[in-house]
Design a protein around this motif. Structure first.
Motif, PDB file in Angstrom:
ATOM      1  N   LEU A 107       0.814  -1.217   0.000  1.00  0.00           N
ATOM      2  CA  LEU A 107       0.000   0.000   0.000  1.00  0.00           C
ATOM      3  C   LEU A 107       0.850   1.271   0.000  1.00  0.00           C
ATOM      4  O   LEU A 107       0.347   2.368  -0.215  1.00  0.00           O
ATOM      5  N   SER A 108       2.136   1.111   0.257  1.00  0.00           N
ATOM      6  CA  SER A 108       3.003   2.294   0.374  1.00  0.00           C
ATOM      7  C   SER A 108       3.533   2.732  -0.981  1.00  0.00           C
ATOM      8  O   SER A 108       3.581   1.953  -1.924  1.00  0.00           O
ATOM      9  N   ASN A 109       3.917   3.971  -1.032  1.00  0.00           N
ATOM     10  CA  ASN A 109       4.488   4.523  -2.253  1.00  0.00           C
ATOM     11  C   ASN A 109       5.601   5.495  -1.862  1.00  0.00           C
ATOM     12  O   ASN A 109       5.393   6.696  -1.836  1.00  0.00           O
ATOM     13  N   PRO A 110       6.759   4.925  -1.519  1.00  0.00           N
ATOM     14  CA  PRO A 110       7.823   5.797  -0.979  1.00  0.00           C
ATOM     15  C   PRO A 110       8.469   6.704  -2.022  1.00  0.00           C
ATOM     16  O   PRO A 110       9.250   7.574  -1.677  1.00  0.00           O
ATOM     17  N   GLY A 111       8.135   6.480  -3.276  1.00  0.00           N
ATOM     18  CA  GLY A 111       8.682   7.342  -4.330  1.00  0.00           C
ATOM     19  C   GLY A 111      10.086   6.923  -4.736  1.00  0.00           C
ATOM     20  O   GLY A 111      10.630   5.941  -4.258  1.00  0.00           O
ATOM     21  N   LYS A 112      10.628   7.725  -5.647  1.00  0.00           N
ATOM     22  CA  LYS A 112      11.958   7.403  -6.165  1.00  0.00           C
ATOM     23  C   LYS A 112      13.022   7.555  -5.083  1.00  0.00           C
ATOM     24  O   LYS A 112      12.934   8.437  -4.233  1.00  0.00           O
ATOM     25  N   ALA A 113      14.017   6.697  -5.147  1.00  0.00           N
ATOM     26  CA  ALA A 113      15.119   6.801  -4.192  1.00  0.00           C
ATOM     27  C   ALA A 113      15.819   8.145  -4.369  1.00  0.00           C
ATOM     28  O   ALA A 113      15.938   8.656  -5.475  1.00  0.00           O
ATOM     29  N   GLN A 114      16.216   8.695  -3.260  1.00  0.00           N
ATOM     30  CA  GLN A 114      16.940   9.966  -3.327  1.00  0.00           C
ATOM     31  C   GLN A 114      18.158   9.846  -2.416  1.00  0.00           C
ATOM     32  O   GLN A 114      18.033   9.407  -1.278  1.00  0.00           O
ATOM     33  N   PRO A 115      19.327  10.238  -2.922  1.00  0.00           N
ATOM     34  CA  PRO A 115      20.517  10.159  -2.058  1.00  0.00           C
ATOM     35  C   PRO A 115      20.293  11.009  -0.807  1.00  0.00           C
ATOM     36  O   PRO A 115      19.771  12.114  -0.887  1.00  0.00           O
ATOM     37  N   GLY A 116      20.641  10.441   0.311  1.00  0.00           N
ATOM     38  CA  GLY A 116      20.498  11.204   1.559  1.00  0.00           C
ATOM     39  C   GLY A 116      19.174  10.999   2.249  1.00  0.00           C
ATOM     40  O   GLY A 116      18.961  11.509   3.342  1.00  0.00           O
ATOM     41  N   LEU A 117      18.267  10.242   1.625  1.00  0.00           N
ATOM     42  CA  LEU A 117      16.970   9.984   2.263  1.00  0.00           C
ATOM     43  C   LEU A 117      16.799   8.493   2.513  1.00  0.00           C
ATOM     44  O   LEU A 117      16.866   7.681   1.593  1.00  0.00           O
ATOM     45  N   LEU A 118      16.586   8.166   3.768  1.00  0.00           N
ATOM     46  CA  LEU A 118      16.232   6.799   4.140  1.00  0.00           C
ATOM     47  C   LEU A 118      14.802   6.847   4.632  1.00  0.00           C
ATOM     48  O   LEU A 118      14.488   7.597   5.569  1.00  0.00           O
ATOM     49  N   LEU A 119      13.959   6.075   3.982  1.00  0.00           N
ATOM     50  CA  LEU A 119      12.548   6.140   4.342  1.00  0.00           C
ATOM     51  C   LEU A 119      11.999   4.729   4.326  1.00  0.00           C
ATOM     52  O   LEU A 119      12.033   4.059   3.297  1.00  0.00           O
ATOM     53  N   GLY A 120      11.547   4.254   5.453  1.00  0.00           N
ATOM     54  CA  GLY A 120      11.017   2.892   5.456  1.00  0.00           C
ATOM     55  C   GLY A 120      10.481   2.484   6.800  1.00  0.00           C
ATOM     56  O   GLY A 120      10.205   3.315   7.672  1.00  0.00           O
TER      57      GLY A 120
END
Lengths: 444, 252
Positions: A107-120
């Motif tokens: 159900l999640s949509n964390p979006g494109k990976a971005q350097p410097g962002l850890l999301l989970g």
């Protein structure tokens, strides 16, 4: 926070202690260190028990209805139709979805990976961070300890130095609210590295009308010169218990701006502890709570200035209808080393009915010289003259009340970004006024 | 249009209006003059539906309806508009939103479609000129921080937008300098028509130099003690209210 010892009776009444060993037994795969931290937390909880009204900080909020329920944890992720998320989902956001305490990758949509962002998921980003409590277990408050024992999952957001995340990060916590009373113990950790910038939105919502218990503990670390906007949106059902604790720490020149918007939940308590630990840091803490029916909403704010030249701004506003109760307790502590502190605290309450009640208690504790600290608290009703003015221009009484009530809260909407969130909150307020407070108006 | 018979009212238990009789026909401008405390603003308040004023006797017919039975918003929708002596400040409500909500409430009642923001803006822009207000007034909160003159011009703006059948101006001239007074008077004069009536309440005859009334009534101690044409106002200016007071006392 001053604390007192709990009575054994309070623990006996708690349904949470006997469930602990079976809970641990059902987590064979968990690292020993994590299990040990859970045990430490449970010991702390047993020591404190469920807060009761003889404690100064719980004088006006009675948790006995909570302990009358027997809550269980969901055994596995509950399957829900993604369509049910549509009213809560925020388009354009990086979104993590949790259902009854479980992270849902589907159900999640964390979006494109971005350097410097850890999301989970918090649980998945472990273990190296799991045991780093924002507060030592032996000094945790009761609900933090309970969460420390039972936490299931939550969001892990880590911004590296100078990371700029443009899209808002939306953390959506869904309680299914079915017949069986479930508890969800949410643990969130947000770390904004030096110079980073982001907007984070937490939404708590229920799909069904059943009793459930949400117990989130969040820590937010705002690094030097970082800039973090944080929104917390409560939309749970009228039977829900929501008891949350957030600890925020600001580094040098850090900026933290929060809005707690509570338009749901039956018994809601939020303790927000913000420490301005870095010089010249700036915390803006806004809140808007809407309570109708027999809902009870309690905000306890603890703002601690421990560094010089820092500024804090609290504006909390409440709108109460029916037989609702609200508590606002705002404590500003200025340590001796926090010279040139600029602290301002305002709590304003609007009563739309004679049977609603507010306990407002602003407190200042100042140990430094050369500071500017002000506080104020008001409880009032709609201005009769303004009501007459609007009616004399053709607006009916409900419309006029609706408009004036929205005006009362309008300053809190000015800085809400993104605009989609502002629109959503304005609609929530308008809908709440029309349907729960019984003053139907003209749409914003 | 408006027929007031033996109207009596009290405020906080004290009798203020002690039997008012007044008839206003379509297109007429009536001025009500009188010293402070004579009941002028009470009369305006009773007509607009202020709840703190208790009507203890008499009747008010307005366009074939019992006016006193109507809620304030129903009176507004029936075309009655009170321009306030002290227009209320409403922080947090933009003037444009307020004006649009008021106009749409009336349009809805009249069975006309509600205007959207774009349509409304086009309409209000034209009206702004007549009261010499610029568009920034629309974005500001209702009357908040407005000068005395700006507040009164905002009342006239509402009058122009809402197109009342009967407009009551409650001491609209108070606190205005001569320039603002002229703007207000020009606004009112521009709205005069054979269908629209005005009740102009004032302490001073100065306003009546600019809004020329068809009838002048003098209110004293809760009663209309004299009615006449425009020349009565001039006479009052010359002699003051004391002259009539003495006469009323002698007459009683």
């Amino acid at each position: 926070m001053p604390r007192e010892s709990a009575t054994p009776a309070a623990i006996e009444k708690s349904a949470f202690v006997p469930d602990f060993e079976p809970f641990i037994a059902a987590r064979p795969g968990e690292a020993a260190a994590v299990l040990a931290s859970r045990r430490t937390a449970m010991e702390r909880f047993v020591q404190l028990g469920v807060p009761h009204r003889r404690l100064e900080n719980w004088r006006h909020t009675d948790l006995s209805p909570l302990t009358k329920n027997r809550f269980t944890l969901a055994a596995e992720p509950t399957a829900i139709d993604p369509v049910q998320l549509v009213p809560y989902s925020l388009s354009g956001a990086r979104e993590l979805v949790f259902v009854d305490g479980f992270f849902s990758a589907e159900l999640s949509n964390p979006g494109k990976a971005q350097p410097g962002l850890l999301l989970g998921s918090y649980a998945e980003c472990l273990p190296e961070d799991a045991l780093r409590w924002a507060v030592a277990p032996e000094t945790a408050e009761a609900l933090e300890a309970l969460n420390g024992a039972y936490w299931q999952d939550g969001a892990f957001v880590d911004l590296a130095a100078d990371a700029r995340v443009e899209a808002p990060i939306h953390l959506l916590f869904i309680a299914t609210g079915a017949d069986l009373p479930l508890a969800q113990f949410v643990r969130n950790r947000i770390t904004a590295g030096p110079g980073s910038r982001a907007t984070i939105i937490e939404t708590y919502a229920s799909l069904g009308a059943g009793v459930h218990f949400t117990c989130p503990v969040g820590t937010v670390d705002v690094g030097a010169n970082a800039d973090l906007d944080h929104y917390r949106l409560g939309q749970e059902n009228a039977a829900a218990f929501h008891l949350a604790t957030s600890r925020v720490r600001l580094g040098r020149d850090a900026r933290f701006k929060s809005l707690a918007f509570v338009a749901g939940g039956g018994l809601v308590r939020h303790d927000l502890l913000a420490e301005l630990a870095g010089p010249s840091s700036e915390a803006t803490l806004h809140g808007l709570y809407l309570a109708g029916g027999t809902r009870h909403i309690d905000h306890h704010l603890w703002v601690r200035h421990s560094a010089p030249h820092a500024a804090s701004r609290q504006i909390y506003k409440g709108i109460l209808a029916g037989r609702a109760r609200a508590v606002f307790n705002g404590n500003v502590f200025v340590a001796s080393e926090a010279a040139k502190t600029d602290a301002k605290q305002t709590n304003r309450n609007l009563l739309l009915s004679d049977a609603a009640l507010v306990h407002s208690n602003p407190q200042l504790e100042i140990y430094a010289g050369d500071v500017r600290c002000t506080h104020g608290s008001t409880v009032g009703q709609l201005d009769e003259e303004a009501l007459f003015y609007l009616r004399s221009r053709g607006l009916d009484e409900a419309q006029a009340k609706n408009l004036l009530t929205r005006a009362f809260a309008s300053d809190l909407f000015e800085d809400i970004r993104p605009a989609a969130l502002r629109d959503r909150l304005e609609t929530l307020l308008y809908t709440w006024l029309s349907f729960e407070a019984g003053i139907a108006g003209t749409a914003p | 249009m408006l027929e007031i018979t033996s109207l009596q009212a009290r405020v906080e238990g004290k009798a203020i209006l002690k039997g008012i009789d007044l008839t206003v026909r379509p297109g007429e401008v009536h001025a009500i003059m009188g010293p402070n405390g004579s009941g002028k603003s009470t009369l305006a308040g009773v007509l607009a539906g202020r709840e703190e004023y208790e009507v203890t006797g008499g009747a008010v017919r307005y366009l074939a309806q019992d006016l006193l039975e109507l809620a304030p918003e129903e009176r507004a929708r029936a075309g009655l508009l009170l321009a306030f002596q002290y227009p209320v400040e409403i922080p947090g409500v933009s003037n444009v939103y307020f004006l649009k909500a008021a106009l749409n409430a009336l349009r809805k009642h009249r069975g006309e479609g509600e205007l959207d923001a774009v349509e409304f803006l086009a309409l209000v822009r034209g009206q702004l000129k007549t009261v010499q207000m610029d568009e920034s007034f629309l974005r500001r909160s209702v009357n908040e921080g407005f000068s005395g003159g700006e507040k009164k011009r905002n009342e006239i703006l509402q009058m122009a937008l809402l197109e009342p059948r009967l407009a009551i101006l409650d001491e609209t001239d108070s606190g205005l300098d001569i320039d603002a007074l002229k703007i207000v008077a020009d606004g009112v004069n521009g709205l005069r028509s054979p269908e629209r009536s005005f009740l102009v309440i004032t302490h001073y005859q100065r306003l009546l130099d600019y809004i020329v009334p068809d009838f002048v009534h003098v209110l004293m101690n809760g009663r209309i003690v004299r009615s006449g044409g425009r020349e009565l106002a001039l006479e009052l200016e010359e002699k003051g209210y004391g002259w009539l007071e003495a006469e009323v006392t002698v007459g009683a």
